[in-house]
Enzyme design. Structure first.
Site, mmCIF file in Angstrom:
data_model
loop_
_atom_site.group_PDB
_atom_site.id
_atom_site.type_symbol
_atom_site.label_atom_id
_atom_site.label_comp_id
_atom_site.label_asym_id
_atom_site.label_seq_id
_atom_site.Cartn_x
_atom_site.Cartn_y
_atom_site.Cartn_z
ATOM 1 C CB THR A 50 9.387 -8.813 -13.787
ATOM 2 O OG1 THR A 50 9.005 -7.438 -13.782
ATOM 3 C CG2 THR A 50 10.888 -8.876 -13.491
ATOM 4 C CG ASP A 51 7.159 -4.836 -16.780
ATOM 5 O OD1 ASP A 51 7.611 -4.998 -15.620
ATOM 6 O OD2 ASP A 51 6.218 -4.068 -17.026
ATOM 7 C CD GLU A 52 10.283 -3.831 -11.661
ATOM 8 O OE1 GLU A 52 11.386 -3.658 -11.125
ATOM 9 O OE2 GLU A 52 9.213 -3.672 -11.057
ATOM 10 C CE LYS A 57 11.552 -12.428 -11.399
ATOM 11 N NZ LYS A 57 10.963 -13.695 -10.867
ATOM 12 C CB ILE A 106 1.313 -13.572 -9.142
ATOM 13 C CG1 ILE A 106 1.479 -12.061 -9.067
ATOM 14 C CG2 ILE A 106 0.773 -13.987 -10.514
ATOM 15 C CD1 ILE A 106 2.491 -11.490 -10.052
ATOM 16 C CB THR A 132 9.581 -14.902 2.843
ATOM 17 O OG1 THR A 132 8.608 -14.395 1.920
ATOM 18 C CG2 THR A 132 10.505 -15.876 2.137
ATOM 19 C CB SER A 171 8.250 -9.882 -5.509
ATOM 20 O OG SER A 171 7.422 -9.522 -4.415
ATOM 21 C CE1 TYR A 217 11.631 -8.877 -8.320
ATOM 22 C CE2 TYR A 217 11.242 -6.966 -9.704
ATOM 23 C CZ TYR A 217 10.921 -8.251 -9.308
ATOM 24 O OH TYR A 217 9.878 -8.914 -9.918
ATOM 25 C CB ALA A 229 9.615 -19.132 -5.205
HETATM 26 P P1 NAD Z 1 5.138 -12.090 -3.569
HETATM 27 O O1 NAD Z 1 6.279 -11.394 -2.903
HETATM 28 O O2 NAD Z 1 3.751 -11.686 -3.236
HETATM 29 O O3 NAD Z 1 5.245 -13.656 -3.304
HETATM 30 C C1 NAD Z 1 6.461 -14.351 -3.355
HETATM 31 C C2 NAD Z 1 6.250 -15.708 -2.706
HETATM 32 O O4 NAD Z 1 7.477 -16.450 -2.834
HETATM 33 C C3 NAD Z 1 5.927 -15.647 -1.221
HETATM 34 O O5 NAD Z 1 4.877 -16.537 -0.905
HETATM 35 C C4 NAD Z 1 7.216 -16.084 -0.540
HETATM 36 O O6 NAD Z 1 7.007 -16.741 0.707
HETATM 37 C C5 NAD Z 1 7.782 -17.036 -1.578
HETATM 38 N N1 NAD Z 1 9.259 -17.166 -1.482
HETATM 39 C C6 NAD Z 1 10.168 -16.169 -1.340
HETATM 40 N N2 NAD Z 1 11.410 -16.696 -1.238
HETATM 41 C C7 NAD Z 1 11.263 -18.042 -1.344
HETATM 42 C C8 NAD Z 1 12.182 -19.130 -1.336
HETATM 43 N N3 NAD Z 1 13.495 -18.929 -1.163
HETATM 44 N N4 NAD Z 1 11.696 -20.388 -1.483
HETATM 45 C C9 NAD Z 1 10.361 -20.604 -1.627
HETATM 46 N N5 NAD Z 1 9.449 -19.619 -1.607
HETATM 47 C C10 NAD Z 1 9.895 -18.348 -1.483
HETATM 48 O O7 NAD Z 1 5.437 -11.938 -5.129
HETATM 49 P P2 NAD Z 1 4.416 -11.766 -6.363
HETATM 50 O O8 NAD Z 1 4.116 -10.335 -6.527
HETATM 51 O O9 NAD Z 1 3.333 -12.758 -6.232
HETATM 52 O O10 NAD Z 1 5.380 -12.191 -7.559
HETATM 53 C C11 NAD Z 1 5.470 -13.550 -7.973
HETATM 54 C C12 NAD Z 1 6.426 -13.647 -9.141
HETATM 55 O O11 NAD Z 1 5.956 -12.845 -10.220
HETATM 56 C C13 NAD Z 1 7.838 -13.140 -8.836
HETATM 57 O O12 NAD Z 1 8.752 -13.997 -9.471
HETATM 58 C C14 NAD Z 1 7.872 -11.754 -9.446
HETATM 59 O O13 NAD Z 1 9.174 -11.422 -9.833
HETATM 60 C C15 NAD Z 1 6.960 -11.931 -10.639
HETATM 61 N N6 NAD Z 1 6.247 -10.724 -11.111
HETATM 62 C C16 NAD Z 1 5.497 -9.976 -10.241
HETATM 63 C C17 NAD Z 1 4.776 -8.890 -10.721
HETATM 64 C C18 NAD Z 1 3.906 -8.048 -9.811
HETATM 65 O O14 NAD Z 1 3.349 -7.046 -10.256
HETATM 66 N N7 NAD Z 1 3.709 -8.421 -8.549
HETATM 67 C C19 NAD Z 1 4.823 -8.551 -12.078
HETATM 68 C C20 NAD Z 1 5.614 -9.330 -12.942
HETATM 69 C C21 NAD Z 1 6.308 -10.420 -12.439
HETATM 70 O O1 TDX Z 2 4.620 3.756 -1.418
HETATM 71 C C1 TDX Z 2 4.797 3.744 -2.646
HETATM 72 N N1 TDX Z 2 4.687 4.902 -3.354
HETATM 73 C C2 TDX Z 2 4.881 4.992 -4.700
HETATM 74 O O2 TDX Z 2 4.773 6.073 -5.304
HETATM 75 C C3 TDX Z 2 5.128 2.531 -3.373
HETATM 76 C C4 TDX Z 2 5.270 1.218 -2.645
HETATM 77 C C5 TDX Z 2 5.307 2.635 -4.728
HETATM 78 N N2 TDX Z 2 5.202 3.817 -5.382
HETATM 79 C C6 TDX Z 2 5.404 3.856 -6.844
HETATM 80 C C7 TDX Z 2 6.673 3.199 -7.341
HETATM 81 C C8 TDX Z 2 6.260 2.683 -8.692
HETATM 82 O O3 TDX Z 2 6.410 3.703 -9.670
HETATM 83 O O4 TDX Z 2 4.326 3.105 -7.426
HETATM 84 C C9 TDX Z 2 4.791 2.339 -8.543
HETATM 85 C C10 TDX Z 2 4.525 0.867 -8.274
HETATM 86 O O5 TDX Z 2 5.383 0.466 -7.225
HETATM 87 P P1 TDX Z 2 5.445 -1.052 -6.684
HETATM 88 O O6 TDX Z 2 4.081 -1.499 -6.316
HETATM 89 O O7 TDX Z 2 6.532 -1.137 -5.672
HETATM 90 O O8 TDX Z 2 5.798 -1.852 -8.024
HETATM 91 P P2 TDX Z 2 7.033 -1.776 -9.052
HETATM 92 O O9 TDX Z 2 8.238 -1.202 -8.430
HETATM 93 O O10 TDX Z 2 6.513 -1.135 -10.304
HETATM 94 O O11 TDX Z 2 7.300 -3.360 -9.280
HETATM 95 C C11 TDX Z 2 6.175 -4.268 -9.431
HETATM 96 O O12 TDX Z 2 5.981 -4.608 -10.796
HETATM 97 C C12 TDX Z 2 6.914 -5.447 -11.411
HETATM 98 C C13 TDX Z 2 6.367 -5.542 -8.617
HETATM 99 O O13 TDX Z 2 6.570 -5.208 -7.252
HETATM 100 C C14 TDX Z 2 7.498 -6.386 -9.160
HETATM 101 O O14 TDX Z 2 7.596 -7.589 -8.416
HETATM 102 C C15 TDX Z 2 7.199 -6.692 -10.602
HETATM 103 O O15 TDX Z 2 8.270 -7.400 -11.188
#
Ligand code: NAD
Ligand code: TDX
Length: 339
Positions: free
Chosen positions: A125-127, A157, A12, A36, A85, A153, A82
């Site tokens: 996050t909504d989690e 958060k 993101i 990472t 996640s 996780y 960062a």
């Molecule tokens: P991601 O895992 O793809 O990216 C995380 C990034 O943070 C990576 O580039 C990693 O190198 C960097 N990072 C990790 N530890 C670090 C540290 N100690 N110092 C500096 N950089 C560091 O994650 P994402 O899915 O892009 O999520 C980004 C943010 O959004 C997170 O805070 C996550 O909780 C939040 N979020 C994600 C989702 C989702 O669906 N992916 C939904 C809601 C909120």
């Molecule tokens: O292999 C899989 N099989 C499966 O059934 C994986 C990786 C996931 N799942 C399920 C678990 C969840 O119900 O799919 C759903 C989505 O899983 P993830 O992609 O791991 O996401 P989730 O656990 O919902 O969390 C994500 O949304 C909120 C992000 O990873 C978080 O960073 C964010 O805060």
């Protein structure tokens, strides 16, 4: 303005850096990322040479290094993406989640307090709200829903959110927090559900669905999340929390079937595997506040977004093939080998 974006080499944060450098050529985006396993310079390659983009390979929990960046760059705004996640990794090894998500957030807040800032924005996050039952489609998470976490996780958060709120109140810091639902789109690391099933299906590999595939997620196209954060940092009210989500609920099974049909692959690839411990049943965001106060609504529907996403993975095979051919193979074996 100078805008620090932490975690900008991730999914993101990377999309946000692309969006902001293009939309605001007069601002400078200062990306801080530790790189990472989830950070990827290929994600930043298209913007690395832009005059309004700078990259620092730095850990947000490294106080001296973070203070040095603040001293040199004098940021106006910080957007903290960062984080560690991935829920499944937090279940296997929680410690790094505490270090980055809690201590790292604390260091970023201290830097903002020491050097002064116009706005600190925490990407949450909504989690943090826990989950909702599957048989109550009338229930949604609002900003008033109590924090009630399920995984290491989400607990990390939520801890970060509490720190941000404490700093806002005690030190009168100008902070905002956003809590978004599940994102999907380009540059999504293939350990997460949607990119994992796209990559596996393209390689004719089984698609691991946890439990019965009945869990529900509220999917948002990543660019809509970026637009929402940009609105909050410019027009949102200090001290407030904003939920972000677009009423796009799908069971995991529905998502898999949609992806298979986009790729013209057979449903026989679906493989039901042991459930995730503590697996949250349903997430569903009520986005009324951000809609009413800031006029935000998602622009991309799930059917458009999933088509764009599948196309992106087809057209950018090297990006994800480089990932799955590296240390990811060990991760995959450990996570799914005997499941
Ligand atoms: P991601 O895992 O793809 O990216 C995380 C990034 O943070 C990576 O580039 C990693 O190198 C960097 N990072 C990790 N530890 C670090 C540290 N100690 N110092 C500096 N950089 C560091 O994650 P994402 O899915 O892009 O999520 C980004 C943010 O959004 C997170 O805070 C996550 O909780 C939040 N979020 C994600 C989702 C989702 O669906 N992916 C939904 C809601 C909120
Ligand atoms: O292999 C899989 N099989 C499966 O059934 C994986 C990786 C996931 N799942 C399920 C678990 C969840 O119900 O799919 C759903 C989505 O899983 P993830 O992609 O791991 O996401 P989730 O656990 O919902 O969390 C994500 O949304 C909120 C992000 O990873 C978080 O960073 C964010 O805060």
């Amino acid at each position: 303005m100078n805008i620090i974006v932490t975690g900008g080499a991730g999914f993101i944060g990377g999309n946000f850096c692309h969006y902001m450098t293009k939309k605001y050529p007069e601002d400078t985006i200062l990306c801080i990322d530790k790189l990472t396993y989830a950070g990827n310079m290929e994600t930043l390659a298209p913007i690395m040479e832009l005059p309004n983009f700078k990259f620092f390979q730095t850990d947000i929990a490294n106080r001296d290094a973070i203070y040095q960046i603040f001293e040199g760059e004098k940021p106006d705004i910080v957007v903290n993406f960062a984080a560690e996640s991935h829920v499944d990794r937090s279940i296997k090894d929680p410690e790094v989640f505490l270090r980055t998500n809690v201590i790292g957030t604390g260091v970023m807040l201290d830097a903002c307090r020491k050097y002064g800032i116009k706005r600190y924005h925490q990407v949450s996050t909504d989690e943090v709200y826990g989950d909702l039952p599957l048989d109550r489609p009338d229930l949604f998470f609002t900003e008033e829903t109590p924090i009630h976490t399920s995984s290491p996780y989400s607990a990390s958060k939520a801890s970060a959110d509490l720190l941000v709120q404490a700093y806002a109140r005690t030190y009168q810091m100008p902070c905002t927090i956003s809590r978004c639902s599940n994102n999907y789109g380009p540059y999504h690391f293939p350990e997460k559900f949607i990119p994992l099933i796209i990559a596996n299906a393209l390689n004719d590999k089984l698609l691991p669905v946890y439990g019965k595939g009945e869990n529900v997620r509220d999917w948002l196209y990543v660019e809509d999340h970026c637009i929402a954060i940009d609105l909050i940092i410019r027009k949102g009210t200090e001290g407030e929390v904003y939920n972000i989500g677009g009423h796009n609920e799908r069971t995991n099974l529905e998502v898999v079937k949609t992806v298979l049909s986009e790729l013209d692959k057979p449903e026989s690839l679906i493989s039901y595997v042991t459930d995730r411990p503590g697996h949250d049943r349903r997430y569903a965001i009520d986005p009324a506040k951000i809609h009413k106060e800031l006029g935000w609504l998602p622009a991309t529907t799930f059917s458009e977004g999933i088509k764009k996403t599948v196309r992106w993975y087809l057209e950018n095979r090297t990006w994800w093939e480089n990932i799955i051919s590296g240390e990811y193979a060990d991760y995959y074996q450990k996570m799914y080998g005997n499941r």
